[in-house]
Motif scaffolding. Structure first.
Motif, short mmCIF file in Angstrom:
data_model
loop_
_atom_site.label_atom_id
_atom_site.label_comp_id
_atom_site.label_asym_id
_atom_site.label_seq_id
_atom_site.Cartn_x
_atom_site.Cartn_y
_atom_site.Cartn_z
N PRO A 72 0.81 -1.23 0.00
CA PRO A 72 0.00 0.00 0.00
C PRO A 72 0.85 1.27 0.00
O PRO A 72 0.47 2.28 -0.62
CB PRO A 72 -0.82 -0.10 1.30
N TYR A 73 2.00 1.22 0.65
CA TYR A 73 2.87 2.40 0.70
C TYR A 73 3.52 2.65 -0.66
O TYR A 73 3.69 3.80 -1.06
CB TYR A 73 3.94 2.23 1.78
N VAL A 74 3.86 1.57 -1.36
CA VAL A 74 4.42 1.73 -2.70
C VAL A 74 3.36 2.32 -3.62
O VAL A 74 3.63 3.24 -4.40
CB VAL A 74 4.93 0.38 -3.26
N GLU A 75 2.14 1.84 -3.51
CA GLU A 75 1.06 2.31 -4.40
C GLU A 75 0.66 3.74 -4.09
O GLU A 75 0.59 4.58 -4.98
CB GLU A 75 -0.16 1.38 -4.27
N TYR A 76 0.38 4.03 -2.83
CA TYR A 76 -0.22 5.32 -2.46
C TYR A 76 0.76 6.32 -1.85
O TYR A 76 0.44 7.50 -1.75
CB TYR A 76 -1.38 5.10 -1.50
N HIS A 80 6.48 10.66 3.58
CA HIS A 80 7.90 10.77 3.25
C HIS A 80 8.23 10.46 1.78
O HIS A 80 9.33 10.72 1.34
CB HIS A 80 8.73 9.84 4.14
N MET A 81 7.27 9.85 1.07
CA MET A 81 7.54 9.49 -0.33
C MET A 81 6.25 9.51 -1.14
O MET A 81 5.17 9.26 -0.61
CB MET A 81 8.20 8.12 -0.44
N GLU A 82 6.39 9.81 -2.40
CA GLU A 82 5.26 9.80 -3.32
C GLU A 82 4.87 8.36 -3.64
O GLU A 82 5.73 7.48 -3.69
CB GLU A 82 5.64 10.50 -4.64
#
Length: 101
Positions: A72-76, A80-82
């Motif tokens: 989910p962090y990679v996708e959304y 700290h990161m896009e």
């Protein structure tokens, strides 16, 4: 369109069509192209995220997914990161007739 008061869908015929071998092959092919495309654009640090992208078949449907904890962090993204929008970009590519890696 005078005279048309409604449309009745033949649900049994629609269900039979979705189960037809040709349609099922197209669903599988599209899912495999999507998985390949998603993997080709996935960020790679350890490779765990990229390698977690798979296909789940459920009846007449196929789903491209990642079961990595950080998917989910990679996708959304995070504060700290896009987000990288891997699955969103994959869907866009498939909708445009692409999705080949």
């Amino acid at each position: 369109m005078d005279g048309i008061t409604g449309v009745q869908l033949d649900q049994a015929a629609i269900k039979a069509l979705t189960r037809h071998e040709t349609v099922q092959e197209a669903v599988q092919d599209t899912a495999e192209r999507g998985r390949g495309f998603a993997r080709s654009i996935a960020p790679v640090d350890t490779g765990r995220y990229r390698d977690s992208i798979g296909i789940r078949k459920d009846g007449d449907n196929a789903e491209i997914f990642s079961d990595a904890d950080h998917a989910p962090y990679v996708e959304y993204g995070t504060r700290h990161m896009e987000g990288q929008h891997i699955f969103g970009r994959t869907l866009d590519a498939l909708a445009k007739g692409g999705g080949t890696s």
